[in-house]
Design an enzyme around this catalytic site. Structure first.
Site, PDB file in Angstrom:
ATOM      1  N   ASP A 126     -39.332  66.464  99.293  1.00  0.00           N
ATOM      2  CA  ASP A 126     -39.374  65.082  99.789  1.00  0.00           C
ATOM      3  C   ASP A 126     -40.807  64.725 100.196  1.00  0.00           C
ATOM      4  O   ASP A 126     -41.726  65.518 100.010  1.00  0.00           O
ATOM      5  CB  ASP A 126     -38.422  64.957 100.996  1.00  0.00           C
ATOM      6  CG  ASP A 126     -37.801  63.569 101.126  1.00  0.00           C
ATOM      7  OD1 ASP A 126     -38.496  62.577 100.840  1.00  0.00           O
ATOM      8  OD2 ASP A 126     -36.632  63.479 101.528  1.00  0.00           O
ATOM      9  N   ASP A 135     -41.013  57.837  97.974  1.00  0.00           N
ATOM     10  CA  ASP A 135     -39.855  58.442  98.642  1.00  0.00           C
ATOM     11  C   ASP A 135     -38.592  57.971  97.904  1.00  0.00           C
ATOM     12  O   ASP A 135     -38.102  56.887  98.174  1.00  0.00           O
ATOM     13  CB  ASP A 135     -39.829  58.010 100.106  1.00  0.00           C
ATOM     14  CG  ASP A 135     -38.783  58.727 100.924  1.00  0.00           C
ATOM     15  OD1 ASP A 135     -38.086  59.591 100.375  1.00  0.00           O
ATOM     16  OD2 ASP A 135     -38.666  58.405 102.117  1.00  0.00           O
ATOM     17  N   GLU A 139     -29.691  60.049 100.254  1.00  0.00           N
ATOM     18  CA  GLU A 139     -30.400  60.726 101.338  1.00  0.00           C
ATOM     19  C   GLU A 139     -30.842  59.730 102.397  1.00  0.00           C
ATOM     20  O   GLU A 139     -30.789  60.012 103.595  1.00  0.00           O
ATOM     21  CB  GLU A 139     -31.620  61.464 100.762  1.00  0.00           C
ATOM     22  CG  GLU A 139     -32.373  62.329 101.779  1.00  0.00           C
ATOM     23  CD  GLU A 139     -33.538  61.592 102.438  1.00  0.00           C
ATOM     24  OE1 GLU A 139     -34.076  62.120 103.424  1.00  0.00           O
ATOM     25  OE2 GLU A 139     -33.908  60.503 101.973  1.00  0.00           O
ATOM     26  N   GLU A 140     -31.263  58.540 101.954  1.00  0.00           N
ATOM     27  CA  GLU A 140     -31.813  57.549 102.867  1.00  0.00           C
ATOM     28  C   GLU A 140     -30.764  56.903 103.768  1.00  0.00           C
ATOM     29  O   GLU A 140     -31.108  56.223 104.727  1.00  0.00           O
ATOM     30  CB  GLU A 140     -32.556  56.456 102.085  1.00  0.00           C
ATOM     31  CG  GLU A 140     -33.806  56.937 101.369  1.00  0.00           C
ATOM     32  CD  GLU A 140     -34.902  57.373 102.323  1.00  0.00           C
ATOM     33  OE1 GLU A 140     -34.767  57.139 103.536  1.00  0.00           O
ATOM     34  OE2 GLU A 140     -35.894  57.950 101.853  1.00  0.00           O
ATOM     35  N   HIS A 190     -41.933  54.002 102.906  1.00  0.00           N
ATOM     36  CA  HIS A 190     -40.901  52.963 102.986  1.00  0.00           C
ATOM     37  C   HIS A 190     -41.515  51.567 102.871  1.00  0.00           C
ATOM     38  O   HIS A 190     -41.145  50.660 103.610  1.00  0.00           O
ATOM     39  CB  HIS A 190     -40.075  53.095 104.263  1.00  0.00           C
ATOM     40  CG  HIS A 190     -39.132  54.255 104.240  1.00  0.00           C
ATOM     41  ND1 HIS A 190     -37.970  54.289 104.970  1.00  0.00           N
ATOM     42  CD2 HIS A 190     -39.165  55.425 103.560  1.00  0.00           C
ATOM     43  CE1 HIS A 190     -37.340  55.434 104.738  1.00  0.00           C
ATOM     44  NE2 HIS A 190     -38.055  56.140 103.897  1.00  0.00           N
TER      45      HIS A 190
END
Length: 272
Positions: free
Chosen positions: A157, A103, A134-135, A243
Site C-alpha cells: 500500500d 492509493d 480496503e478504503e 487521497h
C-alpha cells in the site's frame, strides 16, 4: 483499484448531485476538482458553504455535471452512481511522479511487477491478491485471508509522507526508500516479519525506511485478525497529498518495493 471517490445520495431539483464519501476524501482538496463517473460523465465538485467552513464534511459538497434539472440529471446518473477523481499521470523533478489514485494503483503495479519476476522456483507458495474495499473497512482482505489461510500476510500500500508542511507528524520521507511497516492504529506488525524484511533490504542493498503512523491503516489489519491470527507485515510507498487528484511518490521507492517483495518471497521462512 479500490480508489476513493464519491457516491450520489440525492439529486436536487436544480440538477445538483449531493454525495457521500466512498473512502476518506479531504473536502478542501476535493473542492473545484473534476470527477468522472463509471459511464464517462464528468463533473465538478463544489461546496454549498464557504470551503473554510466545510470542515472536512462531505455533506457540504455537491457535484455539478451541467444538468439543468433533476429530470435532466437522471439521464446521466442515479442515486448510487459513483465517481473518482480526474488526475493525469505526470513526471516531476528528481524522478518523482504525480497522479490520482496512487492509493492503491501503486500497490497493484508492485504486485504485477513482482508476479512477472516470479519464475516459479520460489521456496514458498505465494498468493498475489488484489483486494477490494480496503478504503471502506479493509473488507476484501478479510475474506481472502479466510479463504487462503496464509502463514504470513503482507499488505502492499501507500503511506502518508511527513516531509512537507501538513497536519501529520512522523518520519516518512518521499525518496527515503521503500517503507517497512512497523505499526499503525490498526496493526502491530510481526517482529520476525519486520526483521526479515530489513535483512532482505540490507542483503540486496535496497534503500528502506521504517514506517510508523498514528493515523490510517491497511489490509494488514484484517489479515492479522483472520482465523486464529496471521503474522503480518507491510510494504508501503511514502506518498505526499494522498487521497487527492495529485498524489506524489518516488519511482525509486516504488521499484524498491518490488525488489523487497521478490527478495522476501524467495527467503526461507524459518520462523513459520
Amino acid at each position: 483499484m479500490d480508489e476513493i471517490g464519491f457516491m450520489v445520495k440525492k439529486i436536487e431539483d436544480d440538477g445538483r448531485l449531493l454525495v457521500c464519501n466512498v473512502g476518506w476524501n479531504w473536502t478542501a482538496s476535493a473542492y473545484n476538482t473534476r470527477v468522472v463517473f463509471r459511464n464517462g460523465i464528468y463533473g465538478v465538485v463544489s461546496s454549498m458553504k464557504n470551503i473554510e467552513e466545510a470542515h472536512n464534511d462531505p455533506n457540504s459538497l455537491f457535484i455539478d455535471i451541467g444538468a439543468k434539472s433533476k429530470e435532466d440529471a437522471l439521464k446521466y446518473v442515479h442515486v448510487g452512481s459513483v465517481c473518482g477523481y480526474c488526475g493525469e499521470y505526470l513526471p516531476l523533478a528528481n524522478d518523482l511522479v504525480c497522479s490520482k489514485t496512487f492509493d492503491d494503483r501503486v500497490g497493484c503495479f508492485q504486485l504485477i511487477e513482482a508476479l512477472r519476476e516470479n519464475d516459479g522456483t520460489y521456496p514458498n507458495d505465494i498468493y498475489y491478491v488484489f483486494t477490494v474495499q480496503e478504503e471502506v473497512g479493509c473488507r476484501g482482505s478479510k475474506t481472502t485471508a479466510a479463504f487462503i489461510k496464509p502463514d504470513i500476510g503482507i499488505a502492499v500500500d501507500v503511506t502518508p509522507a511527513h516531509d512537507y508542511p501538513c497536519d501529520l507528524e512522523g518520519s516518512n520521507v518521499v525518496g527515503g526508500g521503500v517503507g517497512i511497516k512497523i505499526c499503525d492504529p490498526s496493526v502491530v506488525c510481526d517482529e520476525d516479519v519486520v526483521a526479515l524484511m530489513e535483512s532482505c533490504c540490507e542483503k540486496e542493498q535496497i534503500k528502506y525506511q521504517r514506517e510508523v503512523i498514528d493515523k490510517g491503516g491497511t489490509d494488514a489489519s484484517s489479515m492479522n485478525l483472520s482465523g486464529v491470527g496471521v503474522r503480518t507485515g507491510g510494504v508501503v510507498v511514502v506518498t505526499r497529498y494522498p487521497h487527492s487528484q495529485s498524489a506524489v511518490a518516488s519511482k525509486e521507492d516504488i521499484d524498491g518495493g518490488v525488489d523487497l517483495l521478490n527478495t522476501f518471497c524467495k527467503s526461507e521462512l524459518t520462523f513459520c
